[in-house]
Design a protein around this motif. Structure first.
Motif, PDB file in Angstrom:
ATOM      1  N   VAL A  31       0.879  -1.174   0.000  1.00  0.00           N
ATOM      2  CA  VAL A  31       0.000   0.000   0.000  1.00  0.00           C
ATOM      3  C   VAL A  31       0.916   1.224   0.000  1.00  0.00           C
ATOM      4  O   VAL A  31       1.612   1.496   0.970  1.00  0.00           O
ATOM      5  CB  VAL A  31      -0.923   0.007   1.228  1.00  0.00           C
ATOM      6  CG1 VAL A  31      -1.862   1.212   1.169  1.00  0.00           C
ATOM      7  CG2 VAL A  31      -1.729  -1.288   1.301  1.00  0.00           C
ATOM      8  N   ALA A  32       0.922   1.941  -1.125  1.00  0.00           N
ATOM      9  CA  ALA A  32       1.980   2.918  -1.375  1.00  0.00           C
ATOM     10  C   ALA A  32       1.470   4.346  -1.480  1.00  0.00           C
ATOM     11  O   ALA A  32       0.464   4.617  -2.142  1.00  0.00           O
ATOM     12  CB  ALA A  32       2.731   2.547  -2.652  1.00  0.00           C
ATOM     13  N   ASN A  33       2.191   5.243  -0.824  1.00  0.00           N
ATOM     14  CA  ASN A  33       2.072   6.674  -1.057  1.00  0.00           C
ATOM     15  C   ASN A  33       3.180   7.097  -2.016  1.00  0.00           C
ATOM     16  O   ASN A  33       2.967   7.850  -2.962  1.00  0.00           O
ATOM     17  CB  ASN A  33       2.197   7.431   0.263  1.00  0.00           C
ATOM     18  CG  ASN A  33       2.088   8.930   0.121  1.00  0.00           C
ATOM     19  OD1 ASN A  33       1.299   9.436  -0.661  1.00  0.00           O
ATOM     20  ND2 ASN A  33       2.900   9.666   0.881  1.00  0.00           N
ATOM     21  N   SER A  34       4.376   6.571  -1.793  1.00  0.00           N
ATOM     22  CA  SER A  34       5.531   6.804  -2.651  1.00  0.00           C
ATOM     23  C   SER A  34       5.687   5.663  -3.646  1.00  0.00           C
ATOM     24  O   SER A  34       5.349   4.513  -3.352  1.00  0.00           O
ATOM     25  CB  SER A  34       6.796   6.908  -1.790  1.00  0.00           C
ATOM     26  OG  SER A  34       7.970   6.858  -2.584  1.00  0.00           O
ATOM     27  N   GLY A  35       6.234   5.964  -4.807  1.00  0.00           N
ATOM     28  CA  GLY A  35       6.415   4.930  -5.822  1.00  0.00           C
ATOM     29  C   GLY A  35       7.551   3.975  -5.529  1.00  0.00           C
ATOM     30  O   GLY A  35       7.583   2.865  -6.065  1.00  0.00           O
TER      31      GLY A  35
END
Length: 306
Positions: A201-205
């Motif tokens: 689960v990503a906010n940043s790539g």
């Protein structure tokens, strides 16, 4: 946020970051800032509880809190800076520096100092993580469970390796011994079931020292990118590993990319979970106890280039 000579800064250093490289990284940056007339305080991390008191004091004084270290150090203070309405700066000095990589932040001292002196506070998203009865955690980059969290545990045990080799070594060894999990991933109320090697689960790539796990992720779009890699043969996963570095893995049929604002994850067996290189616990076994990850839109003011 200003003194007579300009901004004031409170540098918080994780002395273990980057294999001990963080203390040396801050010296030239602090010198440039002081030469420019700024007030600079430097503190070595005294532990998780004491460091939050330091953040409280710095924000109350109107100082820019500066994280000196890697992604774990950043996440350890980002939530507190956000909650207090402060401003955060970054001196990338960790093993991975994936959040700095996502933002295109430089590592050269002169460039880092210029951003701290002249940069503009920009609101970025954070992640809120609730796992069982544990207190809420705030994470900047990503939360993950499965083979990548196992790799994170291995990284912590192989600090004797050169930094560039630690993550590749851990990735290969975790893939060689991974146990797929039957997971439930609920995104904004819609349930998805997978036999998965990993869920991110990503906010940043970026995560894992340069792996472009979520190529379409943005830190200011108010959304979470959910990447699920279904269980495949160990050989297949090992062959696909190089593709993660440029994001080409998302074209493979076993990779699913979804987006949402709230994600709940549960499944069996109880494989490890991690966030920004730090252990969070283990994957809950039932939907009623599912790990919950929420996006916190525009939660943190971060100094970035103009």
């Amino acid at each position: 946020m200003t003194t007579q000579g300009g901004r004031a800064y409170s540098f918080l250093i994780n002395p273990l970051s980057g294999g001990g490289a963080a203390p040396a990284a801050v010296v030239p940056v602090a010198r440039i800032l002081r030469d420019a007339g700024a007030k600079v305080d430097v503190t070595y991390s005294p532990g998780p509880h004491a460091i939050l008191d330091i953040v409280d004091t710095a924000v109350a004084r109107g100082e820019v809190v500066v994280s000196v270290g890697g992604d774990g150090m950043l996440s350890s203070i980002a939530g507190q800076v956000s909650a207090l309405g402060g401003t955060l700066g970054i001196v990338p000095a960790g093993r991975g520096n994936d959040f700095a990589r996502m933002l295109g932040l430089p590592s050269h001292a002169g460039d880092v100092a210029r951003i701290l002196l002249e940069g503009t506070p920009r609101p970025i998203d954070l992640l809120s993580v609730r796992l069982g009865d544990a207190a809420r955690r705030v994470v900047a980059g990503s939360v993950y469970t499965g083979v990548d969290a196992v790799a994170g545990e291995i990284v912590d045990k192989v600090r004797w390796l050169p930094r560039k080799l630690q993550y590749p070594y851990a990735a290969v060894h975790s893939l060689a011994t991974y146990r797929p999990a039957r997971v439930s991933v609920v995104i904004d109320g819609e349930n998805h079931e997978f036999q998965a090697a990993t869920v991110v689960v990503a906010n940043s790539g970026y995560y894992g020292s340069g792996m472009k796990i979520a190529p379409t992720a943005e830190v200011d779009d108010g959304l979470l990118d959910v990447v699920v890699i279904e269980a495949a043969s160990r050989r297949g996963l090992l062959q696909s590993l190089p593709k993660v570095y440029d994001g080409a893995h998302v074209d493979r049929p076993e990779v699913h990319v979804m987006r949402g604002r709230t994600v709940q994850v549960s499944g069996t067996p109880a494989v490890p979970m991690g966030g920004d290189g730090e252990p969070l616990g283990h994957l809950p076994g039932s939907a009623g106890d599912a790990a919950r990850i929420d996006v916190l839109p525009g939660a943190l003011n971060l100094l970035l280039p103009r």
